[in-house]
Each structure stands twice: as C-alpha cells, then as structure tokens.
Design an enzyme around this catalytic site. Sequence first.
Site, PDB file in Angstrom:
ATOM      1  N   GLN A  52      -4.403  -1.439   9.703  1.00 38.73           N
ATOM      2  CA  GLN A  52      -4.270  -2.781   9.140  1.00 38.73           C
ATOM      3  C   GLN A  52      -4.804  -3.817  10.129  1.00 38.73           C
ATOM      4  O   GLN A  52      -4.403  -3.830  11.290  1.00 38.73           O
ATOM      5  CB  GLN A  52      -2.789  -3.046   8.810  1.00 38.73           C
ATOM      6  CG  GLN A  52      -2.532  -4.375   8.123  1.00 38.73           C
ATOM      7  CD  GLN A  52      -3.138  -4.443   6.722  1.00 38.73           C
ATOM      8  OE1 GLN A  52      -3.069  -3.485   5.949  1.00 38.73           O
ATOM      9  NE2 GLN A  52      -3.734  -5.575   6.390  1.00 38.73           N
ATOM     10  N   ASP A  83     -11.300   2.821   4.620  1.00 41.41           N
ATOM     11  CA  ASP A  83     -11.722   1.423   4.479  1.00 41.41           C
ATOM     12  C   ASP A  83     -13.247   1.279   4.450  1.00 41.41           C
ATOM     13  O   ASP A  83     -13.759   0.221   4.082  1.00 41.41           O
ATOM     14  CB  ASP A  83     -11.156   0.591   5.642  1.00 41.41           C
ATOM     15  CG  ASP A  83      -9.922  -0.204   5.249  1.00 41.41           C
ATOM     16  OD1 ASP A  83      -9.753  -0.460   4.044  1.00 41.41           O
ATOM     17  OD2 ASP A  83      -9.142  -0.564   6.148  1.00 41.41           O
ATOM     18  N   LYS A 111       0.839  -1.202   0.000  1.00 41.43           N
ATOM     19  CA  LYS A 111       0.000   0.000   0.000  1.00 41.43           C
ATOM     20  C   LYS A 111       0.870   1.247   0.000  1.00 41.43           C
ATOM     21  O   LYS A 111       0.581   2.216  -0.717  1.00 41.43           O
ATOM     22  CB  LYS A 111      -0.921  -0.005   1.232  1.00 41.43           C
ATOM     23  CG  LYS A 111      -2.063  -1.017   1.123  1.00 41.43           C
ATOM     24  CD  LYS A 111      -2.781  -1.229   2.450  1.00 41.43           C
ATOM     25  CE  LYS A 111      -3.791  -2.386   2.319  1.00 41.43           C
ATOM     26  NZ  LYS A 111      -4.340  -2.806   3.617  1.00 41.43           N
TER      27      LYS A 111
END
Lengths: 287, 287
Positions: free
Chosen positions: B96, B119, B52
């Site tokens: 994460q 997200d 990422k």
Amino acid sequence: MATIIDGKALAAKLDEATRKRVKQLAEHGIIPGLVVVLVGDDLASQIYVRNKERRAKKMGLHSIVRKLPATITEAELIQVIQEYNEDTSIHAILVQLPLPAQINEFHVTTAIDPKKDVDGFHPVNLGKLLVNKTDRTPIACTPQGIMTMFKAYHIPLDGKRVVVIGRSTIVGKPMAALLINANATVTITHSHTHHLAQLTREADILIVAVGIAHFVHATDVKPGAVVIDVGMDRDEKGKLVGDVDFTTVQDRASYITPVPKGVGPMTITTLMAQTVALAEWSGEENG
Amino acid sequence: MATIIDGKALAAKLDEATRKRVKQLAEHGIIPGLVVVLVGDDLASQIYVRNKERRAKKMGLHSIVRKLPATITEAELIQVIQEYNEDTSIHAILVQLPLPAQINEFHVTTAIDPKKDVDGFHPVNLGKLLVNKTDRTPIACTPQGIMTMFKAYHIPLDGKRVVVIGRSTIVGKPMAALLINANATVTITHSHTHHLAQLTREADILIVAVGIAHFVHATDVKPGAVVIDVGMDRDEKGKLVGDVDFTTVQDRASYITPVPKGVGPMTITTLMAQTVALAEWSGEENG
C-alpha cells in the site's frame, strides 16, 4: 529561415567526450566491448552493422560482429545471446533488427541482460524510462540522441506542446516517455490518427518517425516550430531523404534537422556513448 | 444528458465471473493468495487496505494483511517482500502506497517478483505494457478497470482523440499506454501543461486523474465527449467527490463516470480479478 541542427558536428563533439571516457577506462584496464549480432543477409542491415563496427573501432572499443545464418532458430539465437550475457569482455549487446520471420523479436530482446541492453529495448529498461527512474539505465539511442540535440541547441521542452508521429519501440514510445519526463505535453500519433495535420499544426515541437519520404509538408507545420526528422527514406530518384519535405519546411520552422547529417549521426554516436556508459557502470559494480 | 457509467454494477458482474474462476482453481487445489503490506498507520491507507481485505475474503481468496511499523527500514521491508516472493501460497503482493519518507518506493516496487506484482507497477511489467506485450502481464488496476468500462459500454477507442490529465505511474502513464495500444491518439497532460482547457475541449475521451475536487468544468469538455473521473476528493463539506464537476458536465458529455460508484469499484474488482489471474498463470507454469 530555420536554424539547421547540425547532427554531424554535434556527434563529432560528443565522440570526443566519449573517447576521453574510453581512455579513462583504459587506465583501469577496461575496454568497452560491443557485440553486434547480425542474422541473415539483409543488405540494409549489413550496411548499418558495418557502420557501427567501423565507428566502434575508431572509438577504441572492443567490437565484434557475430554473423548468424538466416535459418537460425530462436532458441539457437537466444543461446548466442546468453553466451555474451556471461562474457565479461562484452558490455553491450545489440541484435540488429529486423529478424527473420521464425524468430520472435520480443523474445530475443528480453533475453539480453538488461545491464548489457545497449539499445534500451528490454522491457525493464523501457519501464524504468516510463517511470522516470533512468539512473544507470540504457535508453533507446535515437530518442536519446534527439534529447541531446535539444540540450545542445538550448531548445526548451518544459510545458511545450510536442507531437510525435510514430509509436515504435525504437523511436516513438521511448521518445514520448523522455519528453513527458522533461515536462513537455506530449501527443502520440500513428497510422490510426484522424486529422493528423490539425494536430501537427499545433505542435511547438514536431518529431516525425513514419518512414515515408516527404510525409510532412510546410502546411503541416506551425510557424516557428522545431522539426525533428527521424526518417531515412529514398525518394523516387533513390536519393536519401527524410520524412519531412526539408526544402519547404525549413522556411517555416525555427529549427530543423536535415537528412542526412541530422538524427542519423546522433543515433550511432549515442550508441557508442552508451556502450561506454555500460562499461563504466559495470566497473562501478565490480569496484 | 450523459449515460452514467455504472461502475458498481459492472464491478458486481465482473466479481461474479471472478468467483467462478476461484471455484475452478479450487477444484485444482489452488486458492489465490493476496498479501497486502501496510506500513505505518496512515488513516486513508488503513481504510483502503481493510476494504481490499474484506473484498478478498468475500471472493474466497486467501487474504493476508501484513502490518509493519512506520519506523521500518527499507531493507527490512524488502526482506518481508522477499519472504512473500518465495511463499507459494501467495500469488499477489500489494504494498500500500504511500510509504514513509525513509523508504524509496521504487526500490520496493522493484523488489516484488514481477509474477506476483498485482499492481503492475514493476518496471518490467510497465515496459511490457508499453510495447504491447501484455500476455500474462499484470497491468495497473485503475487503468485496466477503465478499459473494462469502455468495453462494457461499447465505447470505441480506435482513432479517437484521448486526453489524459495526470502522468502518475498508478494511472496516467499505464492508461496512456493501454490507449495507444488500442489505437487511440493520446495526449498526456500534467501540471506543466499550458492552456489545458484548449486540449481537453478537443478530446473525444477525457480521463481525469489530478486529485483536485471539481477540477474539470462543463466548459472544459467537448459536447458529446466521454468523461472518466479517477478522482477521490473531498469537497468543502467533506463529501466524497471527483475531479470532475459532475452536475454540470453530465449535461454536456455522452458518457460519464460518477464518484462514488464509478472508477473506484472497478479498481478493487480488477485487483481481485488480477489476483486470480496471477494464481491461474502460476498454475499453468507448474502444470
């Protein structure tokens, strides 16, 4: 012949438990407060609101009906809501739907403090329901009342095939989320669904929320299925009927809810119980 | 023989469009900022985070990786998040997953400012998605990337029978909501579902997110179905494979995503695009 799920009797039982909780709160000096905001003079809405007010008073709640003109602006309505968001005597705010065309329902729903969102329509409460984090979270009253019915009648949900007809914010979507959280396999159908009867005939549990009188017939139902009718429709004679053709379906189903005296009483009873729950939760926070 | 949906090529095309938007923002003095918070030293998480970061830098974003020890407390982690909530150079915050056992993932997700929730896992964003009010709302990247695939390959959704295997917050639930909003008839299945193959064989579109190598075989698939494989599994030889037995299913499906180069590249590309979108939306507000 199906067992008829007696929503009225179950609601009366639940009300008794709620009244006890109201008394317990009273001992701590808390009276659960519910405000119902009614915009305009839609006849059906007036009846619904009056029923809610009556019931709230019977339950010993602090109940207010705030009537506002049909010409009110969105900003003005939101200001009224904010007033109740800050009013510590009010634990539950309900805005009766539908609203006049100049007002965006979503903006209004989002303006309600999620902690006072007794209808469970605020996106943060819906999101918590979706991810199964429902501790201290208000949930839409109709689907929650139906879950109470399943529990009271010992109807298993785990692994069962459920078909929900309707995808509204009020019924279909929160109903689907509750059922997924209860480990059912859920199919959500709606006006764009093809071959609907093929799907409904596979359902162990069929939940109907379309708003069309006698939409579901016996041939649409799997023998032995549980049939939950959320409809409140009028037939050609003006009589209150459901979305399910009760007379023929009751011979085929294992359980069925009647209309009236099925889902309807459970919704208003759940609303009362949830008003009390919001008051209890707010007390915990302050205590 | 199925058309193979080329996630890698589609992602590259999408990246190009995103780069243009980055340039346009730069003209207004805005560099989209993404922080990825990595707790502990899980090897897979380290690889994901590194990918990422690399991609974000390639796209011209302001990219930070904040590494925190596995022993961090929930309160400390939430404090770090709040720091980024207030940091105007950061538009997107990604924590994460998974997190160490002492930390409640839901508390962490809920601590992220919904406007920086790249997200799309914050309940208020999930709730907006559920009620189809997604304007200026971040949406979970994997399902959103899959929707982009459907669009790019002109795969119709309206009225189609879709079966989703898996009910996670990351894939299954937001995927189902997106598809219902697109007028598909959606069935959500999971570990408690009985007779799964009977259901998958009826699906016009099958979305598989179970995390088990080669879980879906040709006999589970309706001839001509669209098959989307979200899996990132290892086979007995340690090779990266999907949840779908690609070799046999590709003969039966009309469209299929490969693993690798299918859903995976679309997810990270969607993450980049959404970081840029969050920066654009924040600019609108300030402008």
